[in-house]
Scaffold this active site. Structure first.
Site, PDB file in Angstrom:
ATOM      1  N   CYS A  82     -31.810  22.861 -22.861  1.00 52.44           N
ATOM      2  CA  CYS A  82     -31.064  22.049 -22.221  1.00 52.44           C
ATOM      3  C   CYS A  82     -30.884  20.784 -23.217  1.00 52.44           C
ATOM      4  O   CYS A  82     -29.488  20.472 -23.285  1.00 52.44           O
ATOM      5  CB  CYS A  82     -31.419  21.487 -21.045  1.00 52.44           C
ATOM      6  SG  CYS A  82     -32.865  20.491 -20.717  1.00 52.44           S
ATOM      7  N   HIS A 134     -34.351  17.917 -17.005  1.00 50.50           N
ATOM      8  CA  HIS A 134     -33.244  18.776 -17.463  1.00 50.50           C
ATOM      9  C   HIS A 134     -32.002  17.893 -17.620  1.00 50.50           C
ATOM     10  O   HIS A 134     -31.794  16.654 -17.020  1.00 50.50           O
ATOM     11  CB  HIS A 134     -33.123  19.569 -16.047  1.00 50.50           C
ATOM     12  CG  HIS A 134     -31.904  20.699 -16.754  1.00 50.50           C
ATOM     13  ND1 HIS A 134     -32.380  21.553 -17.464  1.00 50.50           N
ATOM     14  CD2 HIS A 134     -30.808  20.876 -15.796  1.00 50.50           C
ATOM     15  CE1 HIS A 134     -31.054  22.548 -17.559  1.00 50.50           C
ATOM     16  NE2 HIS A 134     -30.437  22.461 -16.653  1.00 50.50           N
ATOM     17  N   HIS A 146     -24.893  23.705 -19.000  1.00 51.46           N
ATOM     18  CA  HIS A 146     -26.340  23.399 -19.410  1.00 51.46           C
ATOM     19  C   HIS A 146     -26.870  24.620 -19.891  1.00 51.46           C
ATOM     20  O   HIS A 146     -26.589  25.901 -19.598  1.00 51.46           O
ATOM     21  CB  HIS A 146     -26.965  22.818 -18.112  1.00 51.46           C
ATOM     22  CG  HIS A 146     -26.951  23.528 -16.903  1.00 51.46           C
ATOM     23  ND1 HIS A 146     -28.376  24.225 -16.553  1.00 51.46           N
ATOM     24  CD2 HIS A 146     -26.285  24.119 -16.098  1.00 51.46           C
ATOM     25  CE1 HIS A 146     -27.940  24.919 -15.429  1.00 51.46           C
ATOM     26  NE2 HIS A 146     -26.530  24.943 -15.200  1.00 51.46           N
TER      27      HIS A 146
END
Length: 181
Positions: A82, A134, A146
Protein backbone atom coordinates in the site's frame (compact mmCIF):
# COMPACT_ATOMS: atom_id res chain seq x y z
CA UNK A 1 -13.44 -8.65 -21.01
CA UNK A 2 -15.40 -5.44 -20.37
CA UNK A 3 -12.15 -3.63 -19.46
CA UNK A 4 -10.57 -4.80 -22.73
CA UNK A 5 -13.60 -3.66 -24.77
CA UNK A 6 -13.56 -0.22 -23.17
CA UNK A 7 -9.81 0.09 -23.71
CA UNK A 8 -10.18 -0.79 -27.39
CA UNK A 9 -13.08 1.66 -27.80
CA UNK A 10 -11.05 4.46 -26.20
CA UNK A 11 -7.99 3.71 -28.32
CA UNK A 12 -10.10 3.73 -31.49
CA UNK A 13 -11.69 7.05 -30.53
CA UNK A 14 -8.31 8.62 -29.74
CA UNK A 15 -6.72 7.28 -32.93
CA UNK A 16 -9.69 8.53 -34.95
CA UNK A 17 -9.44 12.02 -33.46
CA UNK A 18 -5.67 12.04 -33.97
CA UNK A 19 -6.08 11.00 -37.60
CA UNK A 20 -8.43 13.95 -38.13
CA UNK A 21 -5.88 16.37 -36.65
CA UNK A 22 -2.76 14.94 -38.32
CA UNK A 23 -2.77 17.76 -40.87
CA UNK A 24 -2.01 20.28 -38.10
CA UNK A 25 1.80 20.62 -37.95
CA UNK A 26 3.68 20.40 -34.62
CA UNK A 27 0.69 19.29 -32.60
CA UNK A 28 2.41 18.05 -29.45
CA UNK A 29 -0.09 18.74 -26.67
CA UNK A 30 -3.06 16.51 -25.97
CA UNK A 31 -6.19 18.09 -27.46
CA UNK A 32 -9.22 19.04 -25.38
CA UNK A 33 -11.15 16.35 -27.25
CA UNK A 34 -8.57 13.71 -26.28
CA UNK A 35 -8.71 14.84 -22.63
CA UNK A 36 -12.51 14.71 -22.73
CA UNK A 37 -12.43 11.17 -24.18
CA UNK A 38 -9.99 10.07 -21.49
CA UNK A 39 -12.16 11.58 -18.76
CA UNK A 40 -15.26 9.86 -20.16
CA UNK A 41 -13.39 6.57 -20.32
CA UNK A 42 -12.05 6.72 -16.77
CA UNK A 43 -15.42 7.91 -15.48
CA UNK A 44 -17.00 4.77 -16.94
CA UNK A 45 -14.41 2.18 -15.92
CA UNK A 46 -13.78 3.55 -12.43
CA UNK A 47 -17.29 4.74 -11.70
CA UNK A 48 -16.05 8.20 -10.76
CA UNK A 49 -17.57 11.31 -12.31
CA UNK A 50 -14.61 13.33 -13.51
CA UNK A 51 -14.90 17.11 -13.57
CA UNK A 52 -13.15 19.63 -15.78
CA UNK A 53 -10.47 19.89 -13.09
CA UNK A 54 -9.95 16.15 -12.67
CA UNK A 55 -6.40 14.90 -12.98
CA UNK A 56 -6.36 12.49 -15.94
CA UNK A 57 -2.79 11.52 -15.08
CA UNK A 58 -3.98 10.28 -11.66
CA UNK A 59 -6.68 8.10 -13.21
CA UNK A 60 -4.32 6.78 -15.90
CA UNK A 61 -1.80 5.81 -13.22
CA UNK A 62 -4.42 3.99 -11.15
CA UNK A 63 -5.80 2.24 -14.24
CA UNK A 64 -2.31 1.09 -15.26
CA UNK A 65 -1.66 -0.42 -11.81
CA UNK A 66 -5.04 -2.05 -11.10
CA UNK A 67 -4.53 -5.79 -10.76
CA UNK A 68 -0.86 -5.55 -9.75
CA UNK A 69 -0.34 -8.23 -7.08
CA UNK A 70 0.36 -7.36 -3.46
CA UNK A 71 3.87 -7.90 -2.15
CA UNK A 72 5.03 -6.60 1.22
CA UNK A 73 7.86 -4.14 0.62
CA UNK A 74 7.29 -4.28 -3.14
CA UNK A 75 7.40 -1.21 -5.32
CA UNK A 76 7.12 -2.53 -8.89
CA UNK A 77 4.42 -3.98 -11.15
CA UNK A 78 5.64 -7.43 -10.13
CA UNK A 79 4.29 -6.71 -6.63
CA UNK A 80 3.60 -3.67 -4.47
CA UNK A 81 2.31 -2.85 -0.99
CA UNK A 82 0.00 0.00 0.00
CA UNK A 83 2.69 2.53 0.88
CA UNK A 84 4.72 1.59 -2.19
CA UNK A 85 1.66 2.23 -4.34
CA UNK A 86 1.03 5.63 -2.71
CA UNK A 87 4.73 6.48 -3.05
CA UNK A 88 4.83 5.54 -6.75
CA UNK A 89 1.60 7.44 -7.45
CA UNK A 90 2.79 10.62 -5.75
CA UNK A 91 6.17 10.42 -7.45
CA UNK A 92 4.79 9.83 -10.96
CA UNK A 93 1.57 11.87 -10.84
CA UNK A 94 2.41 14.77 -8.52
CA UNK A 95 6.23 14.77 -8.79
CA UNK A 96 6.35 14.69 -4.99
CA UNK A 97 8.25 12.41 -2.62
CA UNK A 98 6.31 11.00 0.33
CA UNK A 99 7.27 8.60 3.11
CA UNK A 100 7.91 4.90 2.62
CA UNK A 101 5.35 3.51 5.08
CA UNK A 102 1.82 4.50 6.04
CA UNK A 103 2.81 6.01 9.41
CA UNK A 104 5.63 8.08 7.87
CA UNK A 105 3.29 9.25 5.13
CA UNK A 106 0.68 10.28 7.72
CA UNK A 107 3.26 12.51 9.40
CA UNK A 108 3.52 14.56 6.16
CA UNK A 109 -0.18 15.43 5.81
CA UNK A 110 -2.74 17.83 7.22
CA UNK A 111 -5.78 15.90 8.41
CA UNK A 112 -8.87 16.28 6.20
CA UNK A 113 -12.39 15.23 7.15
CA UNK A 114 -13.95 12.44 5.11
CA UNK A 115 -16.50 14.89 3.68
CA UNK A 116 -13.74 17.24 2.46
CA UNK A 117 -11.61 14.66 0.63
CA UNK A 118 -10.46 15.62 -2.88
CA UNK A 119 -8.84 13.66 -5.69
CA UNK A 120 -5.30 12.75 -4.69
CA UNK A 121 -5.83 13.04 -0.94
CA UNK A 122 -4.55 10.16 1.15
CA UNK A 123 -6.77 7.95 3.30
CA UNK A 124 -5.41 6.10 6.32
CA UNK A 125 -6.65 3.03 8.17
CA UNK A 126 -5.92 1.27 11.45
CA UNK A 127 -6.62 -2.37 10.67
CA UNK A 128 -6.57 -4.62 13.76
CA UNK A 129 -4.10 -2.18 15.33
CA UNK A 130 -3.81 1.04 17.28
CA UNK A 131 -1.28 2.27 14.73
CA UNK A 132 -1.87 3.24 11.10
CA UNK A 133 -1.40 0.11 9.00
CA UNK A 134 -2.83 0.98 5.57
CA UNK A 135 -2.91 3.90 3.13
CA UNK A 136 -4.79 4.57 -0.08
CA UNK A 137 -5.35 7.47 -2.48
CA UNK A 138 -8.79 9.04 -2.78
CA UNK A 139 -10.08 9.27 -6.37
CA UNK A 140 -13.53 10.78 -5.81
CA UNK A 141 -17.15 9.67 -5.35
CA UNK A 142 -16.28 7.89 -2.11
CA UNK A 143 -13.70 5.64 -3.81
CA UNK A 144 -10.01 5.13 -3.20
CA UNK A 145 -7.22 3.22 -4.91
CA UNK A 146 -4.88 1.06 -2.84
CA UNK A 147 -2.87 -2.14 -2.74
CA UNK A 148 -4.93 -4.72 -0.89
CA UNK A 149 -3.20 -7.74 0.67
CA UNK A 150 -5.86 -10.02 -0.80
CA UNK A 151 -6.44 -8.56 -4.29
CA UNK A 152 -3.48 -6.31 -5.05
CA UNK A 153 -4.05 -2.84 -6.49
CA UNK A 154 -7.74 -2.15 -6.62
CA UNK A 155 -10.45 0.47 -6.16
CA UNK A 156 -12.65 0.28 -3.07
CA UNK A 157 -15.49 2.27 -1.49
CA UNK A 158 -14.83 4.11 1.75
CA UNK A 159 -18.47 3.35 2.66
CA UNK A 160 -17.86 -0.40 2.47
CA UNK A 161 -18.45 -1.73 6.02
CA UNK A 162 -14.92 -3.15 6.23
CA UNK A 163 -13.24 0.14 5.31
CA UNK A 164 -15.68 2.18 7.41
CA UNK A 165 -14.79 0.05 10.43
CA UNK A 166 -11.03 0.68 10.10
CA UNK A 167 -10.99 4.18 8.60
CA UNK A 168 -8.78 6.54 10.61
CA UNK A 169 -8.35 9.85 8.78
CA UNK A 170 -7.92 11.53 5.45
CA UNK A 171 -4.92 13.72 4.77
CA UNK A 172 -3.70 16.29 2.30
CA UNK A 173 0.01 16.67 1.72
CA UNK A 174 1.56 19.62 3.54
CA UNK A 175 2.52 22.55 1.34
CA UNK A 176 6.22 22.18 2.20
CA UNK A 177 6.48 18.52 1.10
CA UNK A 178 9.64 17.83 -0.91
CA UNK A 179 9.27 17.98 -4.68
CA UNK A 180 11.17 15.68 -7.03
CA UNK A 181 12.97 17.73 -9.63
Amino acid sequence: MKKLFLAIALMMSVLSSQAQTKSVPNQTEESDEDKSLAKDYFSQIMGVAMSATSNVKLFQFVYDWVGTPYRLGGDTKRGIDCSGFAYQLYTKVFNTAIGNNSRNIFSTVNPVSKTDLKEGDLVFFKIHSRAITHVGVYIGNGKFAHASTSKGVMISYLADPYWTRYYYKGGRLLADAPQNN
